[in-house]
Design a protein around this motif. Structure first.
Motif, PDB file in Angstrom:
ATOM      1  N   GLU A   1     -73.185  31.818  23.870  1.00  0.00           N
ATOM      2  CA  GLU A   1     -74.787  32.213  24.170  1.00  0.00           C
ATOM      3  C   GLU A   1     -75.217  30.824  24.258  1.00  0.00           C
ATOM      4  O   GLU A   1     -75.628  29.980  25.437  1.00  0.00           O
ATOM      5  CB  GLU A   1     -75.426  33.111  23.499  1.00  0.00           C
ATOM      6  CG  GLU A   1     -74.793  34.202  23.372  1.00  0.00           C
ATOM      7  CD  GLU A   1     -75.440  35.307  22.259  1.00  0.00           C
ATOM      8  OE1 GLU A   1     -76.553  34.730  21.842  1.00  0.00           O
ATOM      9  OE2 GLU A   1     -74.767  36.220  21.631  1.00  0.00           O
ATOM     10  N   GLU A   2     -75.524  29.931  23.267  1.00  0.00           N
ATOM     11  CA  GLU A   2     -76.248  28.790  23.292  1.00  0.00           C
ATOM     12  C   GLU A   2     -75.280  27.778  23.818  1.00  0.00           C
ATOM     13  O   GLU A   2     -75.524  26.714  24.403  1.00  0.00           O
ATOM     14  CB  GLU A   2     -76.482  28.006  21.822  1.00  0.00           C
ATOM     15  CG  GLU A   2     -77.380  29.048  21.198  1.00  0.00           C
ATOM     16  CD  GLU A   2     -77.883  28.855  19.702  1.00  0.00           C
ATOM     17  OE1 GLU A   2     -78.657  29.247  19.021  1.00  0.00           O
ATOM     18  OE2 GLU A   2     -76.846  28.040  19.173  1.00  0.00           O
ATOM     19  N   ARG A   3     -73.990  27.952  23.707  1.00  0.00           N
ATOM     20  CA  ARG A   3     -72.826  27.156  24.134  1.00  0.00           C
ATOM     21  C   ARG A   3     -72.888  25.366  23.739  1.00  0.00           C
ATOM     22  O   ARG A   3     -72.652  24.737  24.216  1.00  0.00           O
ATOM     23  CB  ARG A   3     -72.602  27.119  25.752  1.00  0.00           C
ATOM     24  CG  ARG A   3     -72.369  28.568  26.060  1.00  0.00           C
ATOM     25  CD  ARG A   3     -72.018  28.624  27.449  1.00  0.00           C
ATOM     26  NE  ARG A   3     -72.122  30.044  28.067  1.00  0.00           N
ATOM     27  CZ  ARG A   3     -71.870  30.328  29.304  1.00  0.00           C
ATOM     28  NH1 ARG A   3     -71.813  29.532  30.266  1.00  0.00           N
ATOM     29  NH2 ARG A   3     -71.722  31.763  29.438  1.00  0.00           N
ATOM     30  N   THR A   4     -73.312  25.517  22.371  1.00  0.00           N
ATOM     31  CA  THR A   4     -73.569  24.288  21.547  1.00  0.00           C
ATOM     32  C   THR A   4     -71.876  24.102  20.939  1.00  0.00           C
ATOM     33  O   THR A   4     -71.674  22.912  20.530  1.00  0.00           O
ATOM     34  CB  THR A   4     -74.293  24.429  20.340  1.00  0.00           C
ATOM     35  OG1 THR A   4     -74.137  25.581  19.519  1.00  0.00           O
ATOM     36  CG2 THR A   4     -75.583  24.590  20.861  1.00  0.00           C
ATOM     37  N   LEU A   5     -71.067  24.894  21.107  1.00  0.00           N
ATOM     38  CA  LEU A   5     -69.621  24.798  20.636  1.00  0.00           C
ATOM     39  C   LEU A   5     -69.025  24.969  21.980  1.00  0.00           C
ATOM     40  O   LEU A   5     -69.384  25.563  22.929  1.00  0.00           O
ATOM     41  CB  LEU A   5     -69.276  25.668  19.450  1.00  0.00           C
ATOM     42  CG  LEU A   5     -69.409  25.487  18.343  1.00  0.00           C
ATOM     43  CD1 LEU A   5     -69.190  26.484  17.374  1.00  0.00           C
ATOM     44  CD2 LEU A   5     -69.209  24.116  17.879  1.00  0.00           C
ATOM     45  N   LEU A   6     -67.825  24.413  22.111  1.00  0.00           N
ATOM     46  CA  LEU A   6     -67.046  24.428  23.503  1.00  0.00           C
ATOM     47  C   LEU A   6     -65.648  24.677  23.121  1.00  0.00           C
ATOM     48  O   LEU A   6     -65.160  24.152  22.033  1.00  0.00           O
ATOM     49  CB  LEU A   6     -67.246  23.179  24.505  1.00  0.00           C
ATOM     50  CG  LEU A   6     -66.451  23.131  25.690  1.00  0.00           C
ATOM     51  CD1 LEU A   6     -66.848  24.331  26.452  1.00  0.00           C
ATOM     52  CD2 LEU A   6     -66.727  21.862  26.055  1.00  0.00           C
ATOM     53  N   GLN A   7     -64.638  25.437  23.814  1.00  0.00           N
ATOM     54  CA  GLN A   7     -63.348  25.524  23.638  1.00  0.00           C
ATOM     55  C   GLN A   7     -62.830  24.802  24.738  1.00  0.00           C
ATOM     56  O   GLN A   7     -62.809  25.461  25.992  1.00  0.00           O
ATOM     57  CB  GLN A   7     -62.907  26.964  23.237  1.00  0.00           C
ATOM     58  CG  GLN A   7     -61.181  27.087  23.037  1.00  0.00           C
ATOM     59  CD  GLN A   7     -60.813  28.565  22.770  1.00  0.00           C
ATOM     60  OE1 GLN A   7     -59.502  28.619  22.423  1.00  0.00           O
ATOM     61  NE2 GLN A   7     -61.679  29.516  22.680  1.00  0.00           N
TER      62      GLN A   7
END
Length: 395
Positions: free
Chosen positions: A69-75
């Protein structure tokens, strides 16, 4: 200033702190915990177990919020070509810093040689063709890694010389020839450089399958260049795995010695030499005082999953000096989880889902480890998985 000499206990205490494993951290620390050195997500769910061990209050809803949602983490594919989860703000350190320069080989591409020889094309030529079609990922998602390989291979086919196209569509020589073509196999290797260039990322899973899209589509912007990316990457490595040397960096990244030495130089002005395990190694100058005064962890016992970043230390004798025991911890395939006491690996464990329960089998060689302690940690791990502990066995 005299060269500092460090012992294994000091280093274990420091590394536990650097990895956020010395105490229980809160939700506000989740990004810092993930960003310390990234978290591998192979097999799927590995990063979730790693975060649970650092920030147990960070549940599935919190993880989805940050990642989806926030996309403060990425894969994305990163170190050693593996899927890694890391803070989006650190994208350049975990991606573009890994790009090869000059004659350096790209990470995770050594195996492509069979396909290149069969096709009679060069690596750079094929990568350039793939880069031409990657913008077609903008605005769409492709579900499943095999589907991604074959979709991109189909887009590339018209760009190949006509005499190469039949070879491109021959069955793969890497396994699963009924599902993968030579072109699809070549794309699979080339996706790692594309990831480092910020052209492809993991999106939301659909069922049990990962989905893939472009960096621009997922985040609404391209990967931004950062001239300090290499320095930031090496700083993270030294903070989490120091004292260490360029060879350790090469092993951790899965890159060539030449690339590791180039990256190392980017942060050399922030390092100083120490003596550790009888050899010269390096630490961040900013970490010197904390290394000397490192305190025992508040958490004495940990139950770490097999691919936890803490277990990715290249100087394995720090975690367990007995080589026979090392072979039980780090196997060629299917590593077990590790029971860690005060930073040292004291045993191993495995878990198997059975219905709505989880069966855990554990074994340890440190007499200071109590069965009730391990069982309690197994119950917490089962709860994290949304299961009951259905069985616990020592053996």
């Amino acid at each position: 200033m005299a060269e500092l000499e460090l012992d294994a206990r000091q280093v274990r205490n420091f590394r536990l702190q650097a990895h956020h494993l010395d105490a229980f951290y809160g939700r506000d620390d989740a990004l810092a915990a993930v960003g310390a050195c990234g978290m591998q997500n192979s097999p799927p769910g590995a990063w979730e177990a790693a975060l649970f061990n650092r920030v147990p209050a960070c549940g599935a809803a919190d993880r989805d919020r940050m990642l989806l949602e926030e996309r403060t983490l990425l894969q994305a594919w990163s170190f050693r070509g593996a899927p890694m989860v890391f803070p989006t703000a650190d994208g350049a350190a975990f991606l573009s810093a890994l790009a090869a320069e000059g004659d350096e080989p790209w990470i995770y591409t050594r195996g492509i040689g069979l396909a290149l020889d069969f096709l009679g094309v060069g690596f750079d030529e094929l990568l350039a063709l793939l880069e031409q079609v990657m913008p077609r990922l903008d605005g769409r998602a492709v579900v499943g890694k095999a589907a991604l390989d074959q979709t991109l291979a189909a887009w590339m086919e018209p760009l190949l010389p006509a005499r190469k196209r039949s070879l491109w569509n021959e069955p793969s020589m890497y396994g699963s020839p009924d599902k993968q073509t030579v072109g699809g196999a070549a794309v699979s290797f080339l996706l790692r450089p594309c990831s480092f260039k910020g052209l492809v990322v993991f999106g939301a899973r659909e069922g049990t399958s990962p989905a893939f899209s472009s960096f621009r589509t997922w985040l609404g912007r391209p990967l931004e260049p950062d001239p300090e990316a290499a320095r930031k990457l090496v700083r993270k490595f030294l903070h989490c795995y120091g004292p260490t040397a360029p060879g350790g960096l090469a092993a951790w990244l899965g890159c060539s010695g030449a690339q590791a030495r180039r990256l190392w130089r980017a942060a050399s002005d922030e390092m100083e030499p120490v003596r550790f395990l009888g050899k010269k190694a390096y630490v961040l100058s900013a970490d010197r005082e904390r290394l000397m005064a490192s305190e025992p962890p508040q958490r004495e016992l940990l139950l770490l999953a097999a691919h936890d970043p803490y277990l990715d230390q290249r100087d394995r004798a720090v975690l367990q000096p007995d080589k026979a025991l090392q072979r039980r911890i780090w196997r060629t395939v299917a590593n077990p989880g590790a029971i860690v006491r005060r930073g040292k690996v004291a045993g191993t464990w495995t878990a198997k889902k059975k219905g709505a329960g989880l069966e855990v089998r554990a074994d340890w060689w440190d007499n200071a480890v109590g069965e009730q302690q391990v069982r309690a940690l197994a119950e917490q791990y089962a709860a994290f998985r949304g299961l009951e502990l259905a069985g616990f066995e020592r053996g």
